[in-house]
Design a protein around this motif. Structure first.
Motif, mmCIF file in Angstrom:
data_model
loop_
_atom_site.group_PDB
_atom_site.id
_atom_site.type_symbol
_atom_site.label_atom_id
_atom_site.label_comp_id
_atom_site.label_asym_id
_atom_site.label_seq_id
_atom_site.Cartn_x
_atom_site.Cartn_y
_atom_site.Cartn_z
ATOM 1 N N SER A 180 -5.339 59.565 10.591
ATOM 2 C CA SER A 180 -6.223 58.919 9.612
ATOM 3 C C SER A 180 -7.683 59.101 9.996
ATOM 4 N N ALA A 181 -7.974 58.938 11.292
ATOM 5 C CA ALA A 181 -9.350 59.122 11.751
ATOM 6 C C ALA A 181 -9.812 60.556 11.535
ATOM 7 N N THR A 182 -8.889 61.508 11.746
ATOM 8 C CA THR A 182 -9.244 62.919 11.541
ATOM 9 C C THR A 182 -9.493 63.210 10.068
ATOM 10 N N ILE A 183 -8.610 62.680 9.213
ATOM 11 C CA ILE A 183 -8.754 62.932 7.773
ATOM 12 C C ILE A 183 -10.014 62.268 7.230
ATOM 13 N N LEU A 184 -10.255 61.020 7.678
ATOM 14 C CA LEU A 184 -11.426 60.288 7.187
ATOM 15 C C LEU A 184 -12.719 60.759 7.827
ATOM 16 N N GLU A 185 -12.601 61.548 8.906
ATOM 17 C CA GLU A 185 -13.780 62.079 9.600
ATOM 18 C C GLU A 185 -14.710 60.948 10.041
ATOM 19 N N VAL A 186 -14.125 59.957 10.726
ATOM 20 C CA VAL A 186 -14.914 58.826 11.204
ATOM 21 C C VAL A 186 -15.711 59.238 12.429
ATOM 22 N N GLU A 187 -16.840 58.554 12.611
ATOM 23 C CA GLU A 187 -17.677 58.852 13.773
ATOM 24 C C GLU A 187 -17.062 58.314 15.057
ATOM 25 N N ASP A 188 -16.431 57.135 14.939
ATOM 26 C CA ASP A 188 -15.743 56.556 16.092
ATOM 27 C C ASP A 188 -14.523 55.805 15.580
ATOM 28 N N LEU A 189 -13.820 55.135 16.486
ATOM 29 C CA LEU A 189 -12.576 54.458 16.120
ATOM 30 C C LEU A 189 -12.782 52.981 15.826
ATOM 31 N N SER A 190 -14.015 52.584 15.544
ATOM 32 C CA SER A 190 -14.258 51.181 15.225
ATOM 33 C C SER A 190 -13.774 50.876 13.816
ATOM 34 N N LEU A 191 -13.503 49.578 13.595
ATOM 35 C CA LEU A 191 -13.020 49.158 12.279
ATOM 36 C C LEU A 191 -14.073 49.395 11.199
ATOM 37 N N THR A 192 -15.334 49.239 11.567
ATOM 38 C CA THR A 192 -16.422 49.466 10.600
ATOM 39 C C THR A 192 -16.441 50.912 10.128
ATOM 40 N N SER A 193 -16.242 51.846 11.062
ATOM 41 C CA SER A 193 -16.226 53.262 10.697
ATOM 42 C C SER A 193 -15.077 53.562 9.741
ATOM 43 N N PHE A 194 -13.912 52.946 10.029
ATOM 44 C CA PHE A 194 -12.766 53.156 9.140
ATOM 45 C C PHE A 194 -13.053 52.619 7.742
ATOM 46 N N PHE A 195 -13.629 51.400 7.681
ATOM 47 C CA PHE A 195 -13.929 50.818 6.371
ATOM 48 C C PHE A 195 -14.963 51.654 5.608
ATOM 49 N N HIS B 142 2.576 54.971 15.236
ATOM 50 C CA HIS B 142 1.391 54.312 14.684
ATOM 51 C C HIS B 142 0.112 54.910 15.252
ATOM 52 N N LEU B 143 0.154 55.221 16.554
ATOM 53 C CA LEU B 143 -1.026 55.816 17.179
ATOM 54 C C LEU B 143 -1.332 57.188 16.578
ATOM 55 N N GLU B 144 -0.289 57.976 16.367
ATOM 56 C CA GLU B 144 -0.493 59.285 15.742
ATOM 57 C C GLU B 144 -1.026 59.130 14.312
ATOM 58 N N THR B 145 -0.489 58.114 13.623
ATOM 59 C CA THR B 145 -0.983 57.859 12.261
ATOM 60 C C THR B 145 -2.456 57.479 12.278
ATOM 61 N N LEU B 146 -2.822 56.649 13.268
ATOM 62 C CA LEU B 146 -4.219 56.243 13.396
ATOM 63 C C LEU B 146 -5.114 57.442 13.692
ATOM 64 N N VAL B 147 -4.637 58.308 14.575
ATOM 65 C CA VAL B 147 -5.417 59.506 14.913
ATOM 66 C C VAL B 147 -5.543 60.423 13.705
#
Length: 296
Positions: free
Chosen positions: A111-126, A104-109
């Motif tokens: 996803s964050a890489t693909i989405l190019e989020v600024e940080d790991l906050s839920l707002t950034s993901f949304f 799950h952690l790798e999936t989260l990482v």
């Protein structure tokens, strides 16, 4: 000629520019010997342009390296912060996670890489997911437009192919019709030539027959041309007779002598006078009736 062998008296150059170029060449080649070149205005200007381009590129590379270093430091600091947060607050560490948790952690990482989020906050993901949804919607809309354009193009292509097929059929019909008309025209030309030849043959035979008849003493008035002229004259005389006959018909009712004709004329005059009297009386009666009608 080497760069160090340049003599100031040979041409007018800017000494500072020449020195900068020579210094840049020495720095570029370091311990290697500088290549020989002719020291003139064109060469110095070209080397000066290359020097400025190289220095600008080096500055850009330096800025990029510094920026990457700063980002790496920020990522390292954020990583240390997250690791300490997970370890101290939640008592979690990569080694303590289960296989499923690591996945799950790798999936989260990822996803964050693909989405190019600024940080790991839920707002950034949304926000990132919302941006990707908008991009997906735009892509789907564009795909629909392209599909519609493709459909329109297929319809136009089909119509064009049908039109081309119809034109080919019409062309074949026209070719067939032209071949038939050419055959008919050729047949007409042959018939016309045959008639011309036949007419010429008959003309020659008629001339020969006329000569033979003239030799045998035949009266020229019995020849075809003379008979045609006589027929035309006869038609003219008959037309004149019809015209004269019409004129004579007007005099058929007259008496056979002058005395009777005068009597007829007097009778006609009396009848005319009587008719004039009757007509005058009729006019007077109509006038009186109109006057009486107006008075009423």
């Amino acid at each position: 000629m080497e760069a160090g062998g340049w003599r100031p008296g040979t041409a007018v150059f800017e000494r500072e520019k020449v020195q900068r170029v020579i210094s840049w060449l020495k720095k570029t080649f370091e311990n290697q010997p500088m290549p020989q070149f002719d020291v003139n205005a064109q060469t110095i200007n070209l080397l000066h342009v290359l020097m400025e381009y190289s220095e600008e590129r080096e500055r850009d590379v330096s800025f990029l390296i510094e920026d990457m270093k700063e980002r790496a430091a920020e990522y390292d600091a954020e990583t240390e912060y997250l690791q300490s947060f997970l370890t101290e607050s939640l008592d979690l560490s990569p080694s303590s996670l289960s296989k499923e948790g690591s996945a799950h952690l790798e999936t989260l990482v990822d996803s964050a890489t693909i989405l190019e989020v600024e940080d790991l906050s839920l707002t950034s993901f949304f926000c990132a997911m919302n941006d990707r949804s908008l991009e997906l919607h735009e892509a789907e809309s564009k795909n629909k437009e392209m599909e519609q354009e493709l459909l329109n193009f297929k319809e136009k292509l089909t119509a064009t192919l049908l039109l081309e097929e119809q034109l080919e059929k019409d062309l074949e019909k026209v070719k067939t019709h032209l071949e038939i008309e050419e055959a008919k025209s050729e047949s007409r030309l042959q018939n016309l030539q045959f008639l011309k030849d036949k007419s010429e043959d008959l003309r020659i035979r008629i001339k020969t027959a006329e000569k033979q008849l003239a030799t045998s003493g035949l009266d020229q008035s019995l020849m075809h041309e003379s008979l045609v002229n006589l027929s035309e004259k006869l038609d003219g005389m008959q037309r004149e007779m019809v015209h004269v006959k019409r004129k004579l018909d007007c005099y058929l009712d007259l008496p056979p002598n002058l005395s009777l004709a005068r009597v007829k004329v007097e009778e006609a005059k009396r009848e005319l006078n009587a008719l004039e009297v009757k007509f005058s009386k009729k006019i007077e009666m109509l006038t009186r009736e109109m006057l009486e009608t107006r008075r009423l």
